[in-house]
Scaffold this motif. Structure first.
Motif, short mmCIF file in Angstrom:
data_model
loop_
_atom_site.label_atom_id
_atom_site.label_comp_id
_atom_site.label_asym_id
_atom_site.label_seq_id
_atom_site.Cartn_x
_atom_site.Cartn_y
_atom_site.Cartn_z
N ASP A 5 -11.19 39.13 105.33
CA ASP A 5 -9.93 39.72 104.91
C ASP A 5 -9.35 40.61 106.00
N ASP A 6 -10.19 41.03 106.94
CA ASP A 6 -9.75 41.96 107.98
C ASP A 6 -9.17 41.26 109.19
N VAL A 7 -9.24 39.93 109.26
CA VAL A 7 -8.75 39.17 110.41
C VAL A 7 -7.77 38.13 109.91
N THR A 8 -6.58 38.10 110.47
CA THR A 8 -5.57 37.14 110.05
C THR A 8 -5.11 36.31 111.23
N GLU A 9 -4.78 35.06 110.95
CA GLU A 9 -4.25 34.19 111.99
C GLU A 9 -2.89 34.70 112.44
N PHE A 10 -2.57 34.47 113.70
CA PHE A 10 -1.32 34.95 114.27
C PHE A 10 -0.69 33.84 115.09
N GLN A 11 0.60 33.62 114.88
CA GLN A 11 1.32 32.60 115.62
C GLN A 11 2.42 33.25 116.44
N ILE A 12 2.47 32.91 117.72
CA ILE A 12 3.52 33.42 118.60
C ILE A 12 4.75 32.54 118.46
N SER A 13 5.83 33.13 117.98
CA SER A 13 7.07 32.39 117.79
C SER A 13 8.24 33.35 117.95
N ALA A 71 -2.33 26.83 122.64
CA ALA A 71 -3.47 25.93 122.79
C ALA A 71 -4.76 26.59 122.34
N TYR A 72 -4.74 27.91 122.15
CA TYR A 72 -5.92 28.66 121.71
C TYR A 72 -5.59 29.44 120.45
N PRO A 73 -6.59 29.69 119.60
CA PRO A 73 -6.33 30.39 118.34
C PRO A 73 -6.07 31.89 118.58
N HIS A 74 -5.04 32.39 117.92
CA HIS A 74 -4.66 33.79 118.01
C HIS A 74 -4.85 34.47 116.66
N PHE A 75 -5.23 35.74 116.71
CA PHE A 75 -5.50 36.50 115.49
C PHE A 75 -5.03 37.94 115.66
N ARG A 76 -4.97 38.64 114.54
CA ARG A 76 -4.73 40.08 114.54
C ARG A 76 -5.69 40.73 113.57
N THR A 77 -6.04 41.98 113.89
CA THR A 77 -6.89 42.76 113.01
C THR A 77 -6.59 44.24 113.25
N GLU A 78 -6.91 45.07 112.27
CA GLU A 78 -6.69 46.51 112.42
C GLU A 78 -8.02 47.21 112.66
#
Length: 381
Positions: A5-13, A71-78
């Motif tokens: 729950d502490d890590v979410t996928e992130f998309q650059i757009s 091309a690589y997976p991106h994420f965000r977390t606090e």
């Protein structure tokens, strides 16, 4: 990777409106007159900056950069109250060693894109599965798609502790760390916070105080290092004086003018790369603009500079007892000799001085960079 729950996928757009705004601002640039001294003696020359700015507005393709990043997976977390962006490129090889890579200024995760494939999947790039890494590549606080601190206190020591917390959150009980520039200082801070969990550290800019006890018997190489360091202190530290004392004042101009942001970073690509006088001998125009555009679109001129204000006045030059390896590239802005480095890094297991490359090692010479990282971590896996 299974997300907590502490890590979410992130998309650059990036919204198209921001790219339109960039091009419109470039078209409205109020240019200064040309320099009165030849070439780069007074900074980035007008003719070259105008040409790169024209290319940025008319030919450069940010969407291609987004595709390279995607091309690589991106994420965000606090962590510790701040949101962090990171790339998490897992290896297909199950015995891969987790590795946290840290960039510096004026860099970003863009620096490492050409190295991620060989690091994570060496067999697909002519290497050995035994050299594989699970790579975690975070954006520093106030850089890229990480949050901008709203209060002071985010120095390199706090960032190092955050990286240890990040690796813990990702389930990595033992890992390596690598960095140059601010990334080198953060990597040392990772050893302070992570202790025995850190398998070893590799630095491509080992920060070392020249050993005064050797001054009566300097090698020719050490004499050259001191000469270059003196030149850098006299001619090359204006940017750091400003960023470590008045980052907010600087930020107004760079946040408002894309050409200001362009010239501020472009000069460093010329000064700090192994380019024989022209930055495009080391980095393509598109690759430089990938990085510069990231700074512009995220509005991080002031927030990235604040790391200097936070950390520049009290740098950690203390003894490091973690297993360490150092690769000193010939055009690094602050080089060291092995005997000076051994005073600080008491478990120095690897030392090499490649024959080409500069401050942005992974960006300029990704193949050399990957091989240097592999060689050191073979000793500590």
């Amino acid at each position: 990777m299974s997300l907590s729950d502490d890590v979410t996928e992130f998309q650059i757009s990036v919204p198209e409106a921001e790219l339109v705004d960039l091009r419109e601002r470039l078209a409205r640039t109020r240019w200064p007159e040309a320099e009165t001294a030849g070439d780069w003696a007074q900074g980035a020359p007008l003719a070259y900056v105008r040409e790169v700015a024209r290319y940025w507005a008319e030919e450069y393709d940010w969407r291609a950069a987004e595709a390279r990043l995607a091309a690589y997976p991106h994420f965000r977390t606090e962590i510790d109250g701040l949101g962090f962006h990171f790339v998490h490129a897992r290896s297909p090889h199950p015995d891969a060693l987790p590795l946290v890579l840290t960039h510096g200024w004026p860099g970003s995760v863009v620096e490492f894109l050409d190295a991620l494939g060989p690091l994570t999947d060496p067999t697909a790039h002519g290497g050995d599965a035994a050299d594989a890494f699970h790579v975690v590549c975070p954006s520093l606080p106030g850089y890229g798609f990480s949050d901008k601190p709203a209060a002071s206190g985010w120095n390199v020591e706090r960032v190092g502790a955050a990286w240890v917390a990040l690796m813990d959150r990702l389930g990595y009980a033992r890992f390596g760390a690598q960095g140059g520039d601010w990334g080198a200082m953060v990597t040392v801070a990772v050893t302070r916070a992570g202790g025995d969990r850190v398998a070893g550290i590799h630095l491509n800019m080992p920060l070392v105080v020249p050993d005064s006890e050797t001054f009566a018997d300097l090698t020719p190489s050490e004499q050259g290092i001191l000469k270059d360091l003196g030149y850098h202190r006299e001619q090359g530290t204006g940017y750091s004086k400003i960023q470590s004392t008045r980052p907010q004042t600087l930020g107004y101009g760079l946040a408002d003018s894309p050409v200001g942001q362009l010239a501020w970073i472009l000069e460093k690509f010329r000064e700090w790369t192994d380019c024989d006088g022209h930055p495009e001998n080391a980095l393509t125009r598109d690759r430089m603009l990938d990085n510069i555009t990231l700074y512009w679109l995220t509005g991080t001129a002031a927030s990235s500079a604040r790391l200097y204000w936070e950390s520049f006045r009290s740098p950690d030059f203390g003894v490091v007892d973690a297993p360490a390896g150092c690769s000193v590239f010939p055009r690094e802005i602050a080089r060291a000799s092995r005997r000076w480095a051994e005073k600080r890094f008491t478990d120095l297991r690897y030392w090499n001085e490649p024959d080409r490359g500069g401050h942005f090692a992974a960006f300029e010479q990704p193949e050399l960079f990957v091989e240097e990282v592999r060689r050191f971590f073979r000793l500590v896996r």
